[in-house]
Enzyme design. Structure first.
Site, PDB file in Angstrom:
ATOM      1  N   ALA A   1       6.675 -24.502  18.263  1.00 52.34           N
ATOM      2  CA  ALA A   1       5.228 -24.660  18.406  1.00 52.34           C
ATOM      3  C   ALA A   1       4.546 -23.306  18.566  1.00 52.34           C
ATOM      4  CB  ALA A   1       4.916 -25.567  19.600  1.00 52.34           C
TER       5      ALA A   1
ATOM      6  N   SER B   1      11.978 -19.399  17.059  1.00 54.28           N
ATOM      7  CA  SER B   1      11.855 -20.291  15.887  1.00 54.28           C
ATOM      8  C   SER B   1      13.190 -20.815  15.390  1.00 54.28           C
ATOM      9  CB  SER B   1      11.171 -19.545  14.741  1.00 54.28           C
ATOM     10  OG  SER B   1       9.960 -18.975  15.171  1.00 54.28           O
TER      11      SER B   1
ATOM     12  N   CYS C   1      17.537 -29.048  16.869  1.00 52.54           N
ATOM     13  CA  CYS C   1      18.053 -30.291  16.271  1.00 52.54           C
ATOM     14  C   CYS C   1      19.302 -30.039  15.449  1.00 52.54           C
ATOM     15  CB  CYS C   1      17.027 -30.916  15.344  1.00 52.54           C
ATOM     16  SG  CYS C   1      15.334 -30.760  15.890  1.00 52.54           S
TER      17      CYS C   1
ATOM     18  N   ARG D   1      -2.338 -16.117   9.630  1.00 55.88           N
ATOM     19  CA  ARG D   1      -2.812 -16.409   8.268  1.00 55.88           C
ATOM     20  C   ARG D   1      -4.336 -16.554   8.250  1.00 55.88           C
ATOM     21  NH1 ARG D   1       0.944 -20.789   8.275  1.00 55.88           N
ATOM     22  NH2 ARG D   1       2.959 -19.766   8.067  1.00 55.88           N
TER      23      ARG D   1
END
Lengths: 458, 458
Positions: free
Chosen positions: B13, B42, B46, B23
């Site tokens: 997040a 990052s 999982c 950006r």
């Protein structure tokens, strides 16, 4: 006294209608008479390529329900009996027993037309020669298998590169043939835009299937024995031990036309949402012989697909049996595969959007079917069309490996709901590394489409 | 002078927010400072089970973007630096450099809280012993792999039978361990209703994974060397060479709580639709530390899942960067697998529906992932919940083989659109024999749910 429902056509739509009507009403309330001119009922024509390839061992595996099973459900099924005339004012049909040519009239209170589709078979020299095969019916499949038995390892030419064409190319490749697919379009799978069809073309090249685009077949050259030897185009000749025609189908509505029933621009019967033939309260029609409403473009289309035929039948049976159900229309979803390559589409292609008067943007992305680090992660290309200004989803095309095809269902539901691509970016789709990157490819395409909508301004 | 955005937490997040904000606005307009107390940015938590199993060869494959890559995008990333205090009125954060203990204050114009979740780790005897492992972080994964290096082929006990528990059971089975899963619930996968969890239980039995339900762990027995030797419950002892804890996580909101930011009943931060912390125009929060709106029940939920965290980050970055995006909420989709068994759910379970005050019907069907005659066709069970009277779809659970899990996306989109099960029966889903029976299993379930809604009357 019981009402009588007459069903014309004993395949998916007709027999699903008969079965559902029987569920709604027992034999004392509703007599059901069904006519089928062929040898089989309720079979999966879509399964024929897998029977030809050997993946499915036996013809009978493709038959969902036999005539005997239908009869056990109190359906008076008359096999090898062709309906040759509809007398709408007289509420009766004339049928011919194909075994002895005898004819008789059968009255109806309710009529179901499920006459299906017929293959397009252009009047070209040699098209009826032995060794040239359609693949619409189980009889076609049986004929083709017999033809293959004598030519194993030879050369096969498939005419047409739509679903049937590419599936038959796979089947013949699996049987050891050297396969050439000759088709008219710029790329195979003209149900996709050419930029996506190119990916199919390249993958087929990689599998050793030769595709020849932009080629109009002018005839079949036959040998001294009358058997097909080559497929001819304006520019070339493609030697063939066996030829398979996969040029598509058109609605079989000869009977309906003769009876003055309403047909659409594609030659299919026109119905209302309850699948009643327009203007006729007691005649229903469904399956490959009708046109359907495309919910995205608002236009009528003809789509011959077993899944629609089964739904139609179920809805007709409910209504004819005194219940209630409607068929709202389609969004144009179709999936297929050639060997390991999965191909899917739903909604509008670019040309469909233009024809519908829609202004649109496109977004094409490349991603993978599972997390990039997961073993076997394979590439997937997703193309998305969204309406100018509103950002409403208009269509999705996917070409990739395992897990690509059925992802199109996400878009099929979103199209049905009239969702915007912006709303799609936050869809709560299933994520785990074996099944998807953390951004599902469909979400990645939606994000790019949002950017395209914004960039196009107002 | 540039504004400064401070990001607390350098995983999905936080770094997605930083990247998206970058950006939107260049370094001259927006300075971005991000703090991460760990060693990595990052990464895919999982993916840890697949790294442990050996399916993913290297830890670094799970890292989507390294600190260096973030820095190249003009993000001032401070690794191994923990934020220890939020001074909301003063618009500044106090951070500690974990290498030397030095502290400093950093002011912010915009603050992003992405502090994630912490594993539930009950205060039981022996829980911190060597040989007892969490699997939340890459460091956890590395520790576990080192522990496994000495006990190959031994006995492994997994505590908890949720997603992490069953995925770790698969991983350890693949590593050659004799695996026992000890869990509190009636069946494994309590994110499913027990009748569907039972199918998972039976399949795990078939794989040779022992599951022990209804068992509350009371402690870990250690050997003379202090290392874990067994998992203890009230009734029994389960010998273990390695113990993996998969008991779930809770929002890590210690900082936010101390600063008086609003927390929900599950301990997560509460935000508005733009993911701003409620009552705070310049503080955003996302990922595992927030609660999200469940669009089906209307309740707040805590769901720790990378796909939500990534979406949150992207939306926060757009907003904090001066753009516009919202997160409407979730429908509760989750997919997983244990070896070949695929498990999926979306929407409400029976207990969720009851808790939400909804009256509902259920329909459970068995079908196959492809046409029944297609080679490798495998069973699939679909359970569907629909609202009483209205027939609105409330939830879907699927247990099956290949192609089962991602089919839940059909229901996820239908839930998002508020579709009824009746409307679902005519969804135009992809059909071809390799991919689906002519009636997709989700459609079969919808048909049965329609019947159940009708049977329940008004």
């Amino acid at each position: 006294m019981a009402e009588r429902m007459v069903v014309v056509g004993g395949d998916a739509a007709g027999m699903a209608a008969a079965s559902q009507a029987r569920r709604e009403r027992g034999p004392r309330e509703l007599e059901i008479v069904a006519f089928e001119r062929g040898h089989f009922t309720s079979y999966s024509a879509c399964g024929i390529p897998y029977w030809v390839s050997g993946d499915v061992a036996e013809r009978d595996a493709l038959i969902a329900r036999t005539p005997q099973e239908h009869r056990e459900r109190a359906i008076d099924l008359r096999m090898r009996t062709e309906v040759v005339e509809l007398d709408v004012p007289g509420r009766r049909v004339r049928s011919r027993d194909l075994s002895d040519g005898s004819e008789s009239w059968t009255g109806y209170d309710k009529l179901v037309l499920a006459t299906g589709a017929r293959p397009v078979r252009p009047a070209l020299p040699g098209i009826d020669a032995p060794g040239v095969h359609g693949v619409q019916t189980l009889d076609d499949g049986q004929d083709l298998l017999e033809s293959l038995a004598g030519t194993e390892g030879g050369r096969a030419v498939v005419v047409g590169a739509g679903y049937i064409g590419v599936e038959m190319a796979e089947a013949l490749l699996k049987r050891g043939y050297e396969v050439t697919v000759v088709h008219r379009g710029e790329q195979p799978m003209s149900t996709l835009d050419p930029d996506m069809g190119r990916l199919v073309h390249e993958a087929m090249d990689g599998m050793g299937i030769t595709t020849v685009g932009g080629a109009a077949v002018t005839g079949i050259r036959t040998g001294a024995d009358g058997r097909a030897r080559a497929v001819l185009t304006e520019d070339a000749e493609y030697p063939a031990d066996v030829v398979v025609l996969g040029i598509g189908v058109e609605p079989e509505t000869t009977l309906a036309a003769a009876a003055g029933l309403p047909l659409g621009a594609h030659g299919g019967l026109l119905t209302d949402l309850a699948l009643r033939v327009r203007g006729h309260a007691d005649i229903w029609a469904g399956g490959d012989c009708v046109e359907v409403l495309d919910l995205v473009s608002g236009a009528q289309r003809h789509i011959a697909l077993g899944t629609h035929a089964n739904k139609h039948g179920q809805i007709i049976g409910a209504n004819a049996g005194g219940g209630y159900a409607t068929f709202p229309g389609v969004v144009g979803t179709a999936v297929s595969k050639v060997c390991e390559l999965e191909i899917a589409r739903t909604g509008l292609r670019e040309r469909d959007a233009r024809r519908a008067g829609l202004r649109y943007v496109t977004a094409t992305i490349e991603s993978t079917n599972s997390a990039g680090y997961y073993p076997g992660a394979a590439p997937m290309t997703v193309k998305m069309l969204a309406e100018h200004r509103t950002g409403r989803l208009l269509g999705v095309q996917i070409v990739g490996r395992e897990g690509a095809a059925k992802r199109v269902d996400i878009a099929a539901v979103a199209l049905t709901a009239g969702m915007t691509v912006e709303r799609m970016t936050t869809l709560d789709l299933g994520y785990a590394p074996p099944f998807s990157p953390v951004w599902d490819p469909v979400l990645v395409a939606a994000r790019k489409a949002v950017t395209a909508v914004r960039a196009a301004g107002v």
